[in-house]
Design an enzyme around this catalytic site. Structure first.
Site, PDB file in Angstrom:
ATOM      1  N   ASP A 169     -21.740  29.370   5.074  1.00 37.43           N
ATOM      2  CA  ASP A 169     -20.357  28.744   4.977  1.00 37.43           C
ATOM      3  C   ASP A 169     -19.834  27.661   3.931  1.00 37.43           C
ATOM      4  O   ASP A 169     -19.899  28.536   2.216  1.00 37.43           O
ATOM      5  CB  ASP A 169     -21.985  27.489   5.600  1.00 37.43           C
ATOM      6  CG  ASP A 169     -23.200  27.378   5.104  1.00 37.43           C
ATOM      7  OD1 ASP A 169     -23.176  28.060   3.514  1.00 37.43           O
ATOM      8  OD2 ASP A 169     -24.242  27.275   5.564  1.00 37.43           O
ATOM      9  N   ASP A 176     -33.581  19.150   7.387  1.00 39.62           N
ATOM     10  CA  ASP A 176     -33.630  18.689   9.170  1.00 39.62           C
ATOM     11  C   ASP A 176     -33.627  20.086  10.515  1.00 39.62           C
ATOM     12  O   ASP A 176     -33.538  19.897  11.453  1.00 39.62           O
ATOM     13  CB  ASP A 176     -32.571  17.849   8.831  1.00 39.62           C
ATOM     14  CG  ASP A 176     -30.742  18.568   9.264  1.00 39.62           C
ATOM     15  OD1 ASP A 176     -31.354  20.270   8.781  1.00 39.62           O
ATOM     16  OD2 ASP A 176     -29.491  17.878   8.896  1.00 39.62           O
ATOM     17  N   HIS A 191     -32.178  22.709   9.920  1.00 37.39           N
ATOM     18  CA  HIS A 191     -30.827  23.438  10.050  1.00 37.39           C
ATOM     19  C   HIS A 191     -30.652  24.728   9.770  1.00 37.39           C
ATOM     20  O   HIS A 191     -31.951  25.636   8.947  1.00 37.39           O
ATOM     21  CB  HIS A 191     -29.512  22.513   9.874  1.00 37.39           C
ATOM     22  CG  HIS A 191     -29.210  22.519   8.466  1.00 37.39           C
ATOM     23  ND1 HIS A 191     -28.707  21.537   7.463  1.00 37.39           N
ATOM     24  CD2 HIS A 191     -30.117  23.367   7.405  1.00 37.39           C
ATOM     25  CE1 HIS A 191     -29.020  21.707   6.373  1.00 37.39           C
ATOM     26  NE2 HIS A 191     -29.267  22.777   6.008  1.00 37.39           N
ATOM     27  N   GLU A 220     -26.317  21.459  11.924  1.00 37.85           N
ATOM     28  CA  GLU A 220     -26.643  20.314  11.780  1.00 37.85           C
ATOM     29  C   GLU A 220     -27.498  20.015  13.574  1.00 37.85           C
ATOM     30  O   GLU A 220     -27.157  20.813  14.515  1.00 37.85           O
ATOM     31  CB  GLU A 220     -25.980  19.551  11.601  1.00 37.85           C
ATOM     32  CG  GLU A 220     -25.728  19.227  10.260  1.00 37.85           C
ATOM     33  CD  GLU A 220     -26.151  19.339   9.067  1.00 37.85           C
ATOM     34  OE1 GLU A 220     -27.478  19.760   9.128  1.00 37.85           O
ATOM     35  OE2 GLU A 220     -26.318  18.712   8.099  1.00 37.85           O
TER      36      GLU A 220
HETATM   37  C1  F6R Z   1     -26.781  27.580   2.506  1.00 37.02           C
HETATM   38  C2  F6R Z   1     -27.131  27.297   3.983  1.00 37.02           C
HETATM   39  C3  F6R Z   1     -28.120  25.759   4.270  1.00 37.02           C
HETATM   40  C4  F6R Z   1     -29.009  25.828   3.321  1.00 37.02           C
HETATM   41  C5  F6R Z   1     -30.106  24.726   3.527  1.00 37.02           C
HETATM   42  C6  F6R Z   1     -31.434  24.817   2.370  1.00 37.02           C
HETATM   43  O1  F6R Z   1     -25.494  28.568   2.910  1.00 37.02           O
HETATM   44  O2  F6R Z   1     -26.779  27.656   4.993  1.00 37.02           O
HETATM   45  O3  F6R Z   1     -28.265  25.859   5.683  1.00 37.02           O
HETATM   46  O4  F6R Z   1     -29.386  27.235   2.996  1.00 37.02           O
HETATM   47  O5  F6R Z   1     -29.611  23.805   3.278  1.00 37.02           O
HETATM   48  O6  F6R Z   1     -31.017  24.778   1.074  1.00 37.02           O
HETATM   49  P1  F6R Z   1     -31.655  24.672   0.367  1.00 37.02           P
HETATM   50  O7  F6R Z   1     -32.342  26.436  -0.158  1.00 37.02           O
HETATM   51  O8  F6R Z   1     -30.824  24.427  -1.573  1.00 37.02           O
HETATM   52  O9  F6R Z   1     -33.289  24.192   0.536  1.00 37.02           O
END
Ligand code: F6R
Length: 273
Positions: free
Chosen positions: A67, A136, A138, A143
């Site tokens: 992403d 959350d 995801h 989301e």
């Molecule tokens: C990032 C991504 C997100 C993160 C998630 C957790 O490329 O796809 O899904 O993996 O938001 O983020 P952290 O590791 O910062 O807690």
């Protein structure tokens, strides 16, 4: 789903790097799906160390990131493009034309998403997709409410995600409201999936996606439908799992079987078995 519970975040990153390095050694032209965020940072650090010590080459590897924030150019310090160059690509011998991070500046995201998916197909599909998880629930930026069949597209970020990620920006207002992200359906096509979660703030999301129902409200729960998922957790992230003791026993049994050269999980990540 193979649930591996390790003592701390450092052990998680070491195990994840071992798995990724093992795949790249067996399959030097592996296609890796990569994630950004805090969770995989130490894993990238371990991979860089392996490369520096001459044990690992990325020369034949192709990567696709999950992403990117919409509106941030690759030169923006908080863009995921910048993150990947800074934390992995520039430290290893990967060829830049084989590193794919979605663009936050496309004109037509419908068409762009289609092209990104086509590029994944052209590379032969993703052998191993690395994932983190949002508080959350995801995966990538899918989301709550995202279709479990979704493909690469634009997605509006929830307030919770924007708040979580505001730690990297000067203020919440600066966190983009939109992202381009691989869909849940795209992720489910990877041959193997490796999800990492560390820290107590992930315990609720981990419990929901591992043990709760499959629901678009927790998009990581769709991983229950995939045959080869490994989830590596540190103890705080595993704390709310009801069947925690059982996962520990299964893992011990798996290790025991491996010593006898038998297994009920594949260890050959990246092959089609
Ligand atoms: C990032 C991504 C997100 C993160 C998630 C957790 O490329 O796809 O899904 O993996 O938001 O983020 P952290 O590791 O910062 O807690």
């Amino acid at each position: 789903m193979r649930v591996v519970i390790l003592k701390n975040a450092e052990e998680v990153s070491r195990r994840a790097a071992e798995i990724i390095a093992g795949l790249v050694k067996r399959r030097p032209t592996a296609v890796l799906g990569l994630a950004t965020g805090s969770t995989p940072l130490a894993t990238y650090g371990q991979l860089i160390e392996l490369h520096r010590s001459g044990q690992l080459s990325f020369a034949g590897v192709t990567t696709f990131n999950l992403d990117e924030y919409v509106g941030l150019p690759p030169s923006h310090p908080q863009s995921y493009n910048f993150f990947m160059h800074n934390h992995l690509f520039r430290h290893v011998d990967i060829s830049s034309d084989r590193c794919h991070v979605p663009s936050g500046l496309a004109d037509n995201y419908y068409e762009y998403g289609r092209q990104y998916e086509q590029a994944i197909q052209n590379a032969g599909g993703i052998d191993l997709q690395l994932l983190g998880i949002g508080s959350d629930g995801h995966i990538a930026f899918n989301e709550p409410g995202s279709s479990l069949a979704s493909r690469t597209r634009l997605k509006a970020l929830t307030e919770e995600t924007r708040r979580d990620n505001s730690r990297f920006f000067d203020s919440l207002d600066e966190v983009p409201k939109l992202a381009v992200t691989m869909g849940v359906g795209t992720i489910l096509e990877a041959r193997h999936i490796l999800l990492l979660a560390t820290g107590a703030n992930k315990a609720g999301a981990v419990r929901s996606f591992v043990e709760g129902p499959v629901t678009s409200q927790i998009t990581a729960s769709a991983l229950q439908l995939h045959p080869w998922v490994t989830v590596i957790l540190d103890e705080p992230a595993a704390d709310w799992l009801e069947r925690r003791q059982y996962y520990v026993e299964v893992e011990a049994a798996q290790r025991e079987l491996e010593t006898k050269n038998q297994r009920y999980y594949p260890v050959t990540f990246g092959t089609k078995d």
